[in-house]
Design a protein around this motif. Sequence first.
Motif, short mmCIF file in Angstrom:
data_model
loop_
_atom_site.label_atom_id
_atom_site.label_comp_id
_atom_site.label_asym_id
_atom_site.label_seq_id
_atom_site.Cartn_x
_atom_site.Cartn_y
_atom_site.Cartn_z
N GLN A 57 2.24 11.09 9.38
CA GLN A 57 3.63 10.67 9.24
C GLN A 57 4.14 9.93 10.47
OE1 GLN A 57 6.62 13.14 7.12
NE2 GLN A 57 5.03 14.70 7.10
N THR A 58 3.41 10.01 11.57
CA THR A 58 3.84 9.34 12.79
C THR A 58 2.83 8.31 13.29
OG1 THR A 58 2.80 11.00 14.24
CG2 THR A 58 5.05 11.43 13.52
N ASP A 59 1.68 8.21 12.64
CA ASP A 59 0.60 7.35 13.13
C ASP A 59 -0.18 6.77 11.96
OD1 ASP A 59 -1.60 6.21 14.35
OD2 ASP A 59 -1.97 7.88 15.71
N ASN A 60 0.15 5.54 11.56
CA ASN A 60 -0.53 4.89 10.44
C ASN A 60 -2.00 4.65 10.73
OD1 ASN A 60 1.74 4.79 8.84
ND2 ASN A 60 2.35 2.75 9.50
N LYS A 61 -2.33 4.36 11.98
CA LYS A 61 -3.72 4.11 12.34
C LYS A 61 -4.57 5.36 12.12
CE LYS A 61 -2.92 0.43 15.75
NZ LYS A 61 -3.06 0.04 17.18
N TYR A 62 -3.98 6.52 12.36
CA TYR A 62 -4.71 7.77 12.16
C TYR A 62 -5.08 7.93 10.68
CZ TYR A 62 -5.83 12.75 12.02
OH TYR A 62 -6.47 13.96 11.81
N LEU A 63 -4.15 7.64 9.80
CA LEU A 63 -4.41 7.76 8.36
C LEU A 63 -5.53 6.81 7.95
CD1 LEU A 63 -3.69 8.95 5.62
CD2 LEU A 63 -1.92 7.20 5.40
N ARG A 108 0.87 -1.18 0.00
CA ARG A 108 0.00 0.00 0.00
C ARG A 108 0.90 1.23 0.00
NH1 ARG A 108 -3.67 0.90 4.72
NH2 ARG A 108 -1.64 1.01 5.75
N LEU A 109 0.56 2.22 -0.79
CA LEU A 109 1.37 3.44 -0.82
C LEU A 109 1.38 4.11 0.54
CD1 LEU A 109 3.10 5.41 -2.35
CD2 LEU A 109 1.03 6.56 -3.15
N ALA A 110 0.29 3.92 1.30
CA ALA A 110 0.21 4.51 2.65
C ALA A 110 1.34 4.01 3.54
CB ALA A 110 -1.14 4.19 3.27
N ASP A 111 1.88 2.82 3.22
CA ASP A 111 2.98 2.27 4.03
C ASP A 111 4.27 3.08 3.88
OD1 ASP A 111 1.33 0.23 4.89
OD2 ASP A 111 1.94 -1.15 3.31
N HIS A 112 4.36 3.88 2.82
CA HIS A 112 5.56 4.71 2.59
C HIS A 112 5.54 5.96 3.47
CE1 HIS A 112 8.88 6.64 0.47
NE2 HIS A 112 8.12 7.71 0.34
N ILE A 113 4.33 6.43 3.79
CA ILE A 113 4.19 7.70 4.51
C ILE A 113 4.85 7.60 5.88
CG2 ILE A 113 2.52 9.30 5.53
CD1 ILE A 113 0.60 8.57 3.27
N GLY A 114 5.75 8.55 6.13
CA GLY A 114 6.42 8.61 7.41
C GLY A 114 7.72 7.83 7.50
N GLN A 115 8.02 7.03 6.47
CA GLN A 115 9.24 6.23 6.52
C GLN A 115 10.50 7.08 6.35
OE1 GLN A 115 9.47 2.87 7.22
NE2 GLN A 115 7.30 3.18 7.71
N PHE A 116 10.40 8.12 5.50
CA PHE A 116 11.54 9.01 5.23
C PHE A 116 11.05 10.45 5.37
CE2 PHE A 116 11.86 5.07 2.90
CZ PHE A 116 13.11 4.60 3.27
#
Length: 299
Positions: A74-80, A36-44
């Motif tokens: 960027q710090t909370d995948n559950k929030y997204l 999922r592209l969402a998995d990239h968010i916050g990694q870098f």
Amino acid sequence: MVQGDFERDDLSDHISCSLKRNQKKQFKRNKKDYTRLADHIGQFPLVMISPNDSIIITEGSEERRKFVDNVISQTDNKYLDTLIQYNKILLQRNTLLKNIKEKGVFDIGLLEVLNIQLSEVGEVIYERRKRFMEEFLPAFQRHYSFLSESAEEVSLVYESALHHQRLERLLEESLDKDRALERTTQGIHKDDLLFTIHTDMPLKKFGSQGQQKSFLIALKLAQYSFLTAQKNFKPLLLLDDIFDKLDDRRTKMLMQMVSNDEFGQIFITDTNAGRIRHIFEEIGQPIRIFDISAGKING
């Protein structure tokens, strides 16, 4: 295609983004597609300050909500994921409201179910935004005070109807209005940030261009501080055309601030290399200048 290598703690990741005609963008990490592209968010994580940021002040509440949501995500995948879920339920409720007027069919049972679902998810988002603002505000005030040398007082306030009442009750009370307008008029999608200067005067109306620019910079530097605290490492910082509308004093204060140990790798773009050299000579910090001309990089 754009690609780059990111190094942290002796580990290296190769990230690429490619786009082919009539196809979607393709993001890869170490030559593997993201599930999922969402998995990239916050990694870098990186923070970028650019002239386009002015829309956070000048445009509607959507831009300010987007700023808050982007930082938290960027710090909370559950929030997204919760935000995506809320927007899906909101779309269903708005579609139902339109169908009531267009088809004359009012499914009160379905509306009640959607109200419950929207309220449950909306309350989670509201609580997370409220907690974020409590963590974010001290860094914002600290950065603005340093940039302006405490020359003026500014404030940043999270506004939400949920401060005063539960969302489910708000949805029930606004039903007649929602039916007339064919859309949901209450919820966290209506939240806003109130920017003021000189105690209670709207920044958009009474702040000078320099004060507005300082406010935006303080917002983004507070974002940097928040990400650093949450991630336990320093993001990248990109400053694009940062000197526009800033007087010499505030420019110098900004460069002093980002040159200290709180910040990591920084990229600054400007059309005046002499100005950059002069500023950093004044504050006694080393820099490396790359000249870009006709698509070629020298430096």
